[in-house]
Design a protein around this motif. Structure first.
Motif, PDB file in Angstrom:
ATOM      1  N   LYS A  56       1.312  -0.876  -0.504  1.00  0.00           N
ATOM      2  CA  LYS A  56      -0.462   0.181  -0.547  1.00  0.00           C
ATOM      3  C   LYS A  56       0.884   1.300   0.326  1.00  0.00           C
ATOM      4  O   LYS A  56       0.405   2.130  -0.618  1.00  0.00           O
ATOM      5  N   ILE A  57       2.366   1.728   0.468  1.00  0.00           N
ATOM      6  CA  ILE A  57       2.981   1.518   1.200  1.00  0.00           C
ATOM      7  C   ILE A  57       3.442   2.255  -0.339  1.00  0.00           C
ATOM      8  O   ILE A  57       3.775   3.769  -1.115  1.00  0.00           O
ATOM      9  N   LEU A  58       3.883   1.340  -1.672  1.00  0.00           N
ATOM     10  CA  LEU A  58       4.778   1.589  -2.105  1.00  0.00           C
ATOM     11  C   LEU A  58       4.287   1.674  -3.600  1.00  0.00           C
ATOM     12  O   LEU A  58       4.313   2.510  -4.355  1.00  0.00           O
ATOM     13  N   THR A  59       2.291   2.048  -3.812  1.00  0.00           N
ATOM     14  CA  THR A  59       1.715   2.340  -4.796  1.00  0.00           C
ATOM     15  C   THR A  59       0.647   2.928  -4.369  1.00  0.00           C
ATOM     16  O   THR A  59      -0.654   3.520  -5.081  1.00  0.00           O
ATOM     17  N   GLY A  60       0.373   3.668  -2.946  1.00  0.00           N
ATOM     18  CA  GLY A  60      -0.825   4.539  -3.047  1.00  0.00           C
ATOM     19  C   GLY A  60      -0.370   5.997  -3.245  1.00  0.00           C
ATOM     20  O   GLY A  60       0.638   6.882  -3.407  1.00  0.00           O
ATOM     21  N   THR A  61      -1.036   6.770  -1.732  1.00  0.00           N
ATOM     22  CA  THR A  61      -1.133   7.891  -2.087  1.00  0.00           C
ATOM     23  C   THR A  61       0.788   8.284  -0.342  1.00  0.00           C
ATOM     24  O   THR A  61       0.711   9.222  -1.671  1.00  0.00           O
ATOM     25  N   GLU A  62       1.125   7.377  -0.483  1.00  0.00           N
ATOM     26  CA  GLU A  62       2.729   8.049   0.289  1.00  0.00           C
ATOM     27  C   GLU A  62       3.168   7.521  -0.836  1.00  0.00           C
ATOM     28  O   GLU A  62       4.764   8.701  -0.999  1.00  0.00           O
ATOM     29  N   ARG A  63       3.518   6.970  -1.941  1.00  0.00           N
ATOM     30  CA  ARG A  63       4.603   7.371  -2.650  1.00  0.00           C
ATOM     31  C   ARG A  63       3.706   8.601  -4.244  1.00  0.00           C
ATOM     32  O   ARG A  63       4.737   8.839  -4.228  1.00  0.00           O
ATOM     33  N   GLU A  64       2.814   9.388  -3.459  1.00  0.00           N
ATOM     34  CA  GLU A  64       2.582  10.181  -4.023  1.00  0.00           C
ATOM     35  C   GLU A  64       3.454  11.753  -3.288  1.00  0.00           C
ATOM     36  O   GLU A  64       3.982  12.507  -4.637  1.00  0.00           O
ATOM     37  N   LYS A  65       3.191  11.129  -1.986  1.00  0.00           N
ATOM     38  CA  LYS A  65       4.243  12.630  -1.341  1.00  0.00           C
ATOM     39  C   LYS A  65       5.565  12.620  -1.658  1.00  0.00           C
ATOM     40  O   LYS A  65       5.982  13.009  -1.366  1.00  0.00           O
ATOM     41  N   ALA A  66       5.648  10.891  -1.766  1.00  0.00           N
ATOM     42  CA  ALA A  66       6.847  10.609  -1.355  1.00  0.00           C
ATOM     43  C   ALA A  66       7.697  11.190  -3.034  1.00  0.00           C
ATOM     44  O   ALA A  66       8.665  11.998  -3.126  1.00  0.00           O
ATOM     45  N   PHE A  67       6.608  11.572  -4.213  1.00  0.00           N
ATOM     46  CA  PHE A  67       7.302  11.964  -4.847  1.00  0.00           C
ATOM     47  C   PHE A  67       7.535  13.540  -5.815  1.00  0.00           C
ATOM     48  O   PHE A  67       8.456  13.929  -5.562  1.00  0.00           O
ATOM     49  N   ARG A  68       6.713  14.336  -4.715  1.00  0.00           N
ATOM     50  CA  ARG A  68       6.417  15.248  -4.052  1.00  0.00           C
ATOM     51  C   ARG A  68       7.877  15.884  -2.877  1.00  0.00           C
ATOM     52  O   ARG A  68       8.354  16.942  -3.811  1.00  0.00           O
ATOM     53  N   LYS A  69       7.579  15.385  -2.484  1.00  0.00           N
ATOM     54  CA  LYS A  69       9.332  15.385  -1.957  1.00  0.00           C
ATOM     55  C   LYS A  69      10.027  15.552  -2.270  1.00  0.00           C
ATOM     56  O   LYS A  69      11.393  16.075  -2.601  1.00  0.00           O
ATOM     57  N   ALA A  70      10.679  14.269  -2.742  1.00  0.00           N
ATOM     58  CA  ALA A  70      11.675  14.375  -3.897  1.00  0.00           C
ATOM     59  C   ALA A  70      11.671  15.153  -4.926  1.00  0.00           C
ATOM     60  O   ALA A  70      13.465  16.138  -5.140  1.00  0.00           O
ATOM     61  N   GLU A  71      10.876  15.702  -5.076  1.00  0.00           N
ATOM     62  CA  GLU A  71      11.877  16.636  -6.124  1.00  0.00           C
ATOM     63  C   GLU A  71      11.972  18.732  -5.719  1.00  0.00           C
ATOM     64  O   GLU A  71      12.835  18.655  -6.091  1.00  0.00           O
ATOM     65  N   ALA A  72      11.089  18.394  -4.570  1.00  0.00           N
ATOM     66  CA  ALA A  72      11.360  19.632  -3.791  1.00  0.00           C
ATOM     67  C   ALA A  72      12.873  19.576  -2.746  1.00  0.00           C
ATOM     68  O   ALA A  72      13.782  20.292  -3.049  1.00  0.00           O
ATOM     69  N   ASP A  73      13.469  18.321  -2.912  1.00  0.00           N
ATOM     70  CA  ASP A  73      14.327  17.936  -1.725  1.00  0.00           C
ATOM     71  C   ASP A  73      15.412  18.045  -3.120  1.00  0.00           C
ATOM     72  O   ASP A  73      17.308  18.477  -2.683  1.00  0.00           O
ATOM     73  N   LEU A  74      15.707  17.490  -3.887  1.00  0.00           N
ATOM     74  CA  LEU A  74      16.427  17.929  -5.083  1.00  0.00           C
ATOM     75  C   LEU A  74      16.809  19.278  -5.333  1.00  0.00           C
ATOM     76  O   LEU A  74      17.830  19.429  -5.852  1.00  0.00           O
ATOM     77  N   LYS A  75      15.225  19.917  -5.699  1.00  0.00           N
ATOM     78  CA  LYS A  75      16.053  21.072  -6.058  1.00  0.00           C
ATOM     79  C   LYS A  75      16.498  22.172  -4.657  1.00  0.00           C
ATOM     80  O   LYS A  75      17.547  22.763  -4.872  1.00  0.00           O
ATOM     81  N   LYS A  76      16.487  21.852  -3.467  1.00  0.00           N
ATOM     82  CA  LYS A  76      16.849  22.663  -2.508  1.00  0.00           C
ATOM     83  C   LYS A  76      18.512  21.741  -1.880  1.00  0.00           C
ATOM     84  O   LYS A  76      19.294  22.920  -2.425  1.00  0.00           O
ATOM     85  N   ALA A  77      18.485  20.645  -2.650  1.00  0.00           N
ATOM     86  CA  ALA A  77      19.938  19.541  -2.481  1.00  0.00           C
ATOM     87  C   ALA A  77      20.894  20.873  -4.231  1.00  0.00           C
ATOM     88  O   ALA A  77      21.659  21.369  -3.142  1.00  0.00           O
ATOM     89  N   GLU A  78      20.315  21.167  -5.315  1.00  0.00           N
ATOM     90  CA  GLU A  78      21.213  21.933  -5.744  1.00  0.00           C
ATOM     91  C   GLU A  78      20.972  23.512  -4.765  1.00  0.00           C
ATOM     92  O   GLU A  78      22.127  23.766  -5.449  1.00  0.00           O
ATOM     93  N   LYS A  79      20.021  23.349  -4.684  1.00  0.00           N
ATOM     94  CA  LYS A  79      20.717  25.535  -4.340  1.00  0.00           C
ATOM     95  C   LYS A  79      21.157  25.895  -3.052  1.00  0.00           C
ATOM     96  O   LYS A  79      22.307  26.465  -3.435  1.00  0.00           O
ATOM     97  N   ASP A  80      21.256  24.648  -2.276  1.00  0.00           N
ATOM     98  CA  ASP A  80      22.338  24.614  -0.827  1.00  0.00           C
ATOM     99  C   ASP A  80      23.910  24.001  -1.407  1.00  0.00           C
ATOM    100  O   ASP A  80      24.487  23.494  -0.956  1.00  0.00           O
ATOM    101  N   GLY A  81      23.823  23.473  -2.668  1.00  0.00           N
ATOM    102  CA  GLY A  81      25.115  22.510  -2.542  1.00  0.00           C
ATOM    103  C   GLY A  81      25.272  21.376  -1.905  1.00  0.00           C
ATOM    104  O   GLY A  81      26.390  20.989  -1.509  1.00  0.00           O
ATOM    105  N   VAL A  82      23.852  21.020  -1.797  1.00  0.00           N
ATOM    106  CA  VAL A  82      23.799  19.388  -1.120  1.00  0.00           C
ATOM    107  C   VAL A  82      23.873  18.052  -1.826  1.00  0.00           C
ATOM    108  O   VAL A  82      23.515  18.700  -2.951  1.00  0.00           O
ATOM    109  N   GLU A  83      24.928  17.184  -1.917  1.00  0.00           N
ATOM    110  CA  GLU A  83      25.053  15.721  -2.760  1.00  0.00           C
ATOM    111  C   GLU A  83      24.144  15.154  -1.716  1.00  0.00           C
ATOM    112  O   GLU A  83      24.272  14.715  -0.166  1.00  0.00           O
TER     113      GLU A  83
END
Length: 375
Positions: A56-83
């Motif tokens: 359920k976690i891997l296929t449901g709404t939690e997966r969509e939340k993780a996608f959104r956070k991953a997208e936001a965190d990748l942008k933040k990482a690039e901005k802050d120089g985080v690998e």
């Protein structure tokens, strides 16, 4: 690595209830994070250890939340120089790959090479005494000829003393955090953390925004122990995080040293107990650490280094670099194949083939008695 690959790897680690062990299990069946996250429910259920809740976690709404956070965190990482480093990456610290409970992902901000030839952890009580401060500074000064990476936890007491002493002596130092990289804890160490970003770095397995939850600190300690060739406990009470780190280091077959203290001193009870129970070697001078970690072989009698070859993890597979790391740590000594296999945690039949390949590339040489050393 493509941004799409890292996006899915990050998203997988951001799912609730999907820890490092389950991440590896899923990856071993899916082959990639993207395959895991796009896998149909029926196929997921055939993976050992995966039940309905995980599906359920891997296929449901939690997966969509993780996608959104991953997208936001990748942008933040690039901005802050985080690998952001997934465990399958060549950039992932090779020493950390060898521990059974290694994190699946790391967030890193800094300049230090996490795969440098020599690393040492200095840990201790938050309620350090003047004796602890003096010993910490003395230990760091003794490390200077070796130029190791100094690892600690950015906490009050011995940890921050170790970081500051390393900065003062011109050594690179990495702070392993129990929070996200955007939450320096304690906040009073903000200025030191800023200096460490330029002369070492900050490292965590926790995503942006993670607060200093008390359960995160024992998890943080395993990274300190796993990232280091050896751990020095400077001052420690009979219970506390420093002793947890020491026990973890021992469980990973890493060397532990402890600075003895006055009998009756609460701040040294833990150190004295480690020495008394033969869990830690006694640290009284730099030679104690040099001999235990086989660093003394790299020094001339004059105190200057013999030349030591350096290699980049980017030029080798993870297993090849694990072998190189093991041989580099045994400076001045040749190792038997089974010893290499044990220390690198690689099957001996695989080690034989890997050593042959490294020999063809001029990295490793074979010695009499079927022993091996770096060229």
């Amino acid at each position: 690595m493509s941004s799409d690959t890292l996006f899915h790897e990050l998203a997988l680690t951001l799912l609730p209830g999907i820890g490092p062990q389950l991440t590896r299990q899923l990856m071993s069946y899916g082959g990639s994070a993207k395959n895991v996250l796009m896998m149909p429910s029926g196929k997921l259920r055939r993976i050992p250890g995966v039940g309905d809740a995980t599906v359920k976690i891997l296929t449901g709404t939690e997966r969509e939340k993780a996608f959104r956070k991953a997208e936001a965190d990748l942008k933040k990482a690039e901005k802050d120089g985080v690998e952001i480093i997934f465990y399958t990456s060549k950039r992932f610290p090779s020493r950390l790959k060898l521990i059974p409970d290694a994190p699946a992902i790391l967030y890193y901000q800094g300049t230090a090479d996490l795969n440098t030839l020599k690393t040492v952890a200095l840990v201790g009580t938050r309620k350090a005494t003047e004796y602890g401060r003096e010993q910490t500074e003395r230990i760091v000064q003794g490390l200077v000829p070796h130029r190791p990476l100094v690892v600690s936890g950015l906490a009050y007491g011995i940890d921050i003393m170790a970081h500051r002493a390393a900065l003062q002596e011109g050594l690179e130092t990495v702070g392993v955090m129990a929070t996200g990289l955007d939450r320096i804890y304690p906040h009073t160490h903000q200025k030191t953390a800023e200096k460490m970003r330029e002369q070492g770095g900050l490292l965590t397995e926790f995503p942006f925004g993670t607060p200093p939850d008390r359960y995160n600190f024992p998890a943080r300690n395993r990274i300190i122990a796993g990232l280091s060739d050896g751990t020095v406990v400077v001052e420690a009470a009979i219970k506390g995080g420093a002793l947890i780190t020491a026990e973890l280091a021992l469980s990973y077959d890493r060397d532990v040293l402890a600075v003895p203290g006055n009998v009756g001193s609460l701040a040294s009870e833990g150190c004295n107990a480690l020495i008394k129970s033969n869990k830690a070697a006694m640290y009284t001078e730099p030679l104690d650490l040099e001999q235990l970690l086989n660093w003394d072989a790299a020094l001339h009698q004059s105190g200057k280094f013999k030349p030591v070859p350096s290699y980049s993890a980017d030029d080798f597979t993870a297993e090849e670099f694990a072998i190189i790391t093991v041989l580099a740590a045994a400076t001045g000594r040749e190792l038997q194949m089974d010893d290499i296999a044990w220390k690198a945690q690689i099957a001996i039949y695989a080690v034989a083939s890997l050593l042959l390949g490294l020999e063809f590339r001029g990295v490793v040489r074979t010695m009499p008695g079927k022993k091996f050393a770096l060229v």
